[in-house]
Design an enzyme around this catalytic site. Sequence first.
Site, PDB file in Angstrom:
ATOM      1  NE  ARG A  74      -4.768  41.865 -15.103  1.00 53.39           N
ATOM      2  CZ  ARG A  74      -4.458  42.514 -13.997  1.00 53.39           C
ATOM      3  NH1 ARG A  74      -4.418  43.828 -13.969  1.00 53.39           N
ATOM      4  NH2 ARG A  74      -4.220  41.852 -12.875  1.00 53.39           N
ATOM      5  N   GLY A 212      -3.251  37.642 -22.543  1.00 56.20           N
ATOM      6  CA  GLY A 212      -4.170  37.611 -21.402  1.00 56.20           C
ATOM      7  C   GLY A 212      -5.274  38.647 -21.486  1.00 56.20           C
ATOM      8  CB  SER A 264      -4.260  39.234 -10.430  1.00 53.05           C
ATOM      9  OG  SER A 264      -5.346  39.867 -11.036  1.00 53.05           O
ATOM     10  CB  ALA A 265      -1.066  35.907  -9.363  1.00 54.71           C
ATOM     11  CB  SER A 266      -3.848  36.272  -4.296  1.00 52.38           C
ATOM     12  OG  SER A 266      -3.110  37.415  -4.595  1.00 52.38           O
ATOM     13  CE  LYS A 268      -9.153  35.688  -8.793  1.00 47.67           C
ATOM     14  NZ  LYS A 268      -7.826  36.257  -8.534  1.00 47.67           N
ATOM     15  CB  THR A 269      -6.771  29.202 -10.361  1.00 44.44           C
ATOM     16  OG1 THR A 269      -6.996  30.379 -11.100  1.00 44.44           O
ATOM     17  CG2 THR A 269      -6.915  27.989 -11.258  1.00 44.44           C
ATOM     18  NE  ARG A 426       0.663  35.646  -3.909  1.00 45.47           N
ATOM     19  CZ  ARG A 426       1.309  34.480  -3.839  1.00 45.47           C
ATOM     20  NH1 ARG A 426       2.250  34.272  -2.929  1.00 45.47           N
ATOM     21  NH2 ARG A 426       1.031  33.523  -4.694  1.00 45.47           N
ATOM     22  CD  GLU A 522      -4.199  19.987   4.641  1.00 40.28           C
ATOM     23  OE1 GLU A 522      -5.235  19.908   5.348  1.00 40.28           O
ATOM     24  OE2 GLU A 522      -3.608  18.986   4.173  1.00 40.28           O
TER      25      GLU A 522
HETATM   26  N1  LIG Z   1       1.559  29.323  -0.168  1.00 39.26           N
HETATM   27  C1  LIG Z   1       0.448  29.192  -0.867  1.00 39.26           C
HETATM   28  N2  LIG Z   1       0.473  29.501  -2.201  1.00 39.26           N
HETATM   29  C2  LIG Z   1      -0.676  29.383  -2.887  1.00 39.26           C
HETATM   30  C3  LIG Z   1      -1.897  28.928  -2.269  1.00 39.26           C
HETATM   31  N3  LIG Z   1      -2.863  28.926  -3.221  1.00 39.26           N
HETATM   32  C4  LIG Z   1      -2.274  29.360  -4.367  1.00 39.26           C
HETATM   33  N4  LIG Z   1      -0.960  29.622  -4.192  1.00 39.26           N
HETATM   34  C5  LIG Z   1      -0.005  30.066  -5.243  1.00 39.26           C
HETATM   35  O1  LIG Z   1      -0.396  31.347  -5.723  1.00 39.26           O
HETATM   36  C6  LIG Z   1      -0.154  31.492  -7.149  1.00 39.26           C
HETATM   37  C7  LIG Z   1      -1.382  32.001  -7.842  1.00 39.26           C
HETATM   38  O2  LIG Z   1      -2.450  31.101  -7.643  1.00 39.26           O
HETATM   39  P1  LIG Z   1      -3.766  31.099  -8.520  1.00 39.26           P
HETATM   40  O3  LIG Z   1      -4.734  30.178  -7.852  1.00 39.26           O
HETATM   41  O4  LIG Z   1      -3.449  30.805  -9.936  1.00 39.26           O
HETATM   42  O5  LIG Z   1      -4.205  32.632  -8.426  1.00 39.26           O
HETATM   43  P2  LIG Z   1      -5.450  33.403  -9.043  1.00 39.26           P
HETATM   44  O6  LIG Z   1      -5.929  34.272  -7.942  1.00 39.26           O
HETATM   45  O7  LIG Z   1      -6.441  32.473  -9.633  1.00 39.26           O
HETATM   46  O8  LIG Z   1      -4.775  34.257 -10.199  1.00 39.26           O
HETATM   47  P3  LIG Z   1      -5.433  35.119 -11.449  1.00 39.26           P
HETATM   48  O9  LIG Z   1      -5.736  34.135 -12.513  1.00 39.26           O
HETATM   49  O10 LIG Z   1      -4.298  36.039 -11.819  1.00 39.26           O
HETATM   50  O11 LIG Z   1      -6.590  35.902 -10.987  1.00 39.26           O
HETATM   51  C8  LIG Z   1       0.289  30.127  -7.635  1.00 39.26           C
HETATM   52  O12 LIG Z   1       1.684  30.168  -7.798  1.00 39.26           O
HETATM   53  C9  LIG Z   1      -0.103  29.198  -6.502  1.00 39.26           C
HETATM   54  O13 LIG Z   1       0.706  28.062  -6.429  1.00 39.26           O
HETATM   55  C10 LIG Z   1      -1.878  28.587  -0.866  1.00 39.26           C
HETATM   56  O14 LIG Z   1      -2.874  28.186  -0.260  1.00 39.26           O
HETATM   57  N5  LIG Z   1      -0.688  28.752  -0.224  1.00 39.26           N
HETATM   58  O1  LIG Z   2      -5.812  39.540 -17.080  1.00 39.24           O
HETATM   59  C1  LIG Z   2      -4.918  38.695 -17.128  1.00 39.24           C
HETATM   60  O2  LIG Z   2      -4.022  38.731 -17.991  1.00 39.24           O
HETATM   61  C2  LIG Z   2      -4.877  37.551 -16.193  1.00 39.24           C
HETATM   62  C3  LIG Z   2      -5.792  37.519 -15.056  1.00 39.24           C
HETATM   63  O3  LIG Z   2      -6.675  36.717 -14.990  1.00 39.24           O
HETATM   64  C4  LIG Z   2      -5.570  38.470 -13.956  1.00 39.24           C
HETATM   65  O4  LIG Z   2      -4.637  39.246 -13.986  1.00 39.24           O
HETATM   66  O5  LIG Z   2      -6.364  38.418 -13.022  1.00 39.24           O
END
Ligand SMILES: Nc1nc2c(ncn2[C@@H]2O[C@H](COP(=O)(O)OP(=O)(O)OP(=O)(O)O)[C@@H](O)[C@H]2O)c(=O)[nH]1
Ligand SMILES: O=C([O-])CC(=O)C(=O)O
Length: 612
Positions: A74, A212, A264-266, A268-269, A426, A522
Amino acid sequence: MVDVDKVLDDAGLSNEAVRDYVKHWAEHLQPDRIEVVSAADDSRLIEEALAAGEIQPAGEGLYYSRSYSKDTARSEERTIVATSREEDKGVYNNWRHSDEIRPIVEGHMKGAFAGKTMYVIPYLMAPPGSPSEKYAAGVEITDNRTVCLHMIRMARVGIDLINNLAEPDHFVRAVHVTGDLPNLGQGTPEDKRYFVTVADERTILHFGSSYGGNALLGKIAHGLRQAAYDGWRSREFLSEQFMLLGIKDKETGKQWHVCGGFPSASGKTNLAMTLAPDALGDRYHVSFYGDDIAWLWVDPDSGELMGLNPENGVFGVAKDTNEKTNPTALDSIAPGSQALFTNVAYNDQTHEVWWEGKTPERPADTAGWIDWKGERIADRSPDEAGDPWAHPNSRFTTSLANVPNVAADYNDPKGVRIDAIIFGGRTRDREPLVRAITDLAEGVYDGLTLGAEATFAAEGVEGKLRYDPMSMRPFMSYAEGPYAQHWLDIVGAAKHQPIFAHVNWFQRDAGDGHFLWPGYRENLRALLWLCQFKDGEVTGRQTAVGVIPTEDELGMEGLDLPQADLDRILDIDIERWREEMGHRQEHLEQFPNLPEEIWVAHRRVAEALDQA
Ligand SMILES: Nc1nc2c(ncn2[C@@H]2O[C@H](COP(=O)(O)OP(=O)(O)OP(=O)(O)O)[C@@H](O)[C@H]2O)c(=O)[nH]1
Ligand SMILES: O=C([O-])CC(=O)C(=O)O
């Protein structure tokens, strides 16, 4: 010129308001063909996309695609919320007057579908029959077949969903134009991309991407930005960048639903799809509802705070997804799942995909492997040898139904009762593993002051420490003061108040940088403690910034952690926190009309820290 009426008649699209919208945009975009898309068209579209080389086979019922190399995340700078009301201007929503911005984007879009097919995707962001259905309907227009494939996985897509709307005109008009990607000046002063949500007209105009949230308009543009605006103006609901999961204690039958926002990317998934750690698996079952968006409202009959995931799929970060970190994600993209991979590494001989962290080592034999830019790994020069094979924001797209621990009631339009709301991100220091907050205003205050390192999900900001209120910074659609008030109003109206908490899986050792907490599965231990605390089964330790678990309460069976690390994540660094309060003050001062309750909470925490 296409005979639009004939196409829509043949497709059975009878909603007159939708027909007018399609005709209007056909006139503007000048496509050669128009096609109305339903989920049932998926296999035909897949065949066509394979034949056209837009996607490649990646194993049985799996597909791979690559976006343009400057179009992989984005763009926050190019994302705009427009309305005709100056008071909607916020600090983060990049507000512009719609009269000013609309003609610019529409100008870029004029005639842009010449020679192309215009796909019309009627969709619903919510299970049919939900109380939010009124805000869930949309029709995306796009010139991109791969976007159709993604939308079919991410939303409920079909003509019947839009034909019989209670208010035929009440749907989001979502127009996506890919544009001439190599000539858009991405990231330069001549950038021609515009990702605009005209929120008070419920119209989304995105120009200049096929990736995306920039292109799948049901997801972030409608499901988050537009829905947040709708929820506020109607005073009916909140739309947040939240995951949603359920925990069941198989011994006592107790059940909890936890939702929460991490940028994002912290994680959630990963959290939403988590399984209980082995040592706790006999007792607890975790079920998945959603990983990116939750809509929250108070049920008028029961008075309970309810939540649901408006999406129908997962657009998950591939990086570091493996058997150990997220086995459920791997199951959800197994052969036959019809999952799509984007911007991972691909082997055009074996049709395998790979990303950093999928296996500890890269595939040893580089034959056939292509990186995310489409370049052959075998042709890399020695100084490129260490470059990643997959883009850090490479993703997999799969339907919720493919997730093995998806909740039995994930499709229930009534939603589920929300017991806890968590915030996290993070943060390499200061934030302990978990701190519980029982007061609503203090919980909202905590969300508003969520500070975390930015990630690769947005262009050019990775690693920067920044405040990201409620993890909504890139998705805010109106001003922060009213946003905070709307939170207090919606959650405050619930008969049973949820507990709030701040979590942090990412604290690092100041010396060698290792993560102090093993994370992933965990993490359930911290959530279990929170649920037990809410139910009065544990008391924790009161600190100036919330209640944190004692070591005994955390439940460490089956997990060996160095004592020093455990001590650190269950402690509050008072000095560091005192410093933080000054930054928070400055951060909050940016927002006009912040409710007094939020300032009271801020002063209370600051005072408690002074006295600690
Ligand atoms: N060290 C650590 N890394 C983690 C943990 N959970 C997730 N990650 C890493 O964080 C990154 C993003 O994780 P996602 O669960 O895809 O993040 P998200 O928040 O769903 O991302 P968006 O789809 O962008 O909203 C990945 O590379 C994971 O491996 C954790 O508990 N510890
Ligand atoms: O919007 C996107 O491309 C991917 C997404 O889920 C985010 O950034 O949270």
